[in-house]
Design an enzyme around this catalytic site. Sequence first.
Site, PDB file in Angstrom:
ATOM      1  N   PHE A   1      -2.432   3.959  -8.989  1.00  0.00           N
ATOM      2  CA  PHE A   1      -1.459   3.107  -9.676  1.00  0.00           C
ATOM      3  C   PHE A   1      -0.182   3.888  -9.972  1.00  0.00           C
ATOM      4  O   PHE A   1      -0.232   4.988 -10.520  1.00  0.00           O
ATOM      5  CB  PHE A   1      -2.016   2.630 -11.024  1.00  0.00           C
ATOM      6  CG  PHE A   1      -3.019   1.517 -10.951  1.00  0.00           C
ATOM      7  CD1 PHE A   1      -2.623   0.189 -11.071  1.00  0.00           C
ATOM      8  CD2 PHE A   1      -4.366   1.797 -10.790  1.00  0.00           C
ATOM      9  CE1 PHE A   1      -3.551  -0.845 -11.022  1.00  0.00           C
ATOM     10  CE2 PHE A   1      -5.309   0.773 -10.744  1.00  0.00           C
ATOM     11  CZ  PHE A   1      -4.896  -0.552 -10.857  1.00  0.00           C
ATOM     12  N   ASP A   2       0.945   3.288  -9.648  1.00  0.00           N
ATOM     13  CA  ASP A   2       2.215   3.751 -10.185  1.00  0.00           C
ATOM     14  C   ASP A   2       2.198   3.458 -11.687  1.00  0.00           C
ATOM     15  O   ASP A   2       1.406   2.629 -12.152  1.00  0.00           O
ATOM     16  CB  ASP A   2       3.345   2.986  -9.485  1.00  0.00           C
ATOM     17  CG  ASP A   2       4.713   3.287 -10.055  1.00  0.00           C
ATOM     18  OD1 ASP A   2       5.019   4.466 -10.270  1.00  0.00           O
ATOM     19  OD2 ASP A   2       5.468   2.326 -10.289  1.00  0.00           O
TER      20      ASP A   2
END
Length: 216
Positions: A7-8
């Site tokens: 995940f960013d």
Amino acid sequence: MYEIILFDLDGTLTDPKIGITSSVQYALQEMGIKEEDPDVLIPFIGPPLLASFKEFYHMSDQEAVQAIGYYRERFSVTGLYENKVYAGMEELLASLKNQGKKLIVATSKPTEFSVQILEHFGLKQYFAAIVGSNIDGTRTEKSDVIEFALTGENITDLSKVVMIGDRKYDISGAKKNHIDVIAVAYGYGSQEELAAADPNYIVSSVSELASLLGRL
């Protein structure tokens, strides 16, 4: 299908608009540039700060480094908490972890700040690793962050890995590392930007992201 999910952070897990734009505004002011409208600074959300100060305000490397110093003066104390978790995100992370998925944060934000933010908002517990850039300005490119995360976690079967992010940098970084990518259009990349970068999937909400991950 996907057992490892990267995940960013900004624009994907949390909405950091106020903290980032206010801190950029402060840095510009310290550099002698008055920017009245914080919304003009939204493009700073996502890419490395050095590149953004150079691109948007035509700073030299030295000036951009100085501006980052001013940015961090404010961000490290106040800005990192001017942030909010997207609705439904914690529930999604809890569900994925309960299913046995390995979750990793891969962000261009310095690791130190990323850990503080995730701890503050109660999300750190869901992640096996939090990988960001270095505070000295190295490892800021998303492709390098992803590569470091994959190597650090000894991940070799790339068919089981997916990156989730809201900007073209997340998509290109994933592609350079030969992993699939889901673009989220609820963050700070426009539909045009995301479509042009050609991710494997585009979703428009956290609930749509949860549905997609449930099917894959």
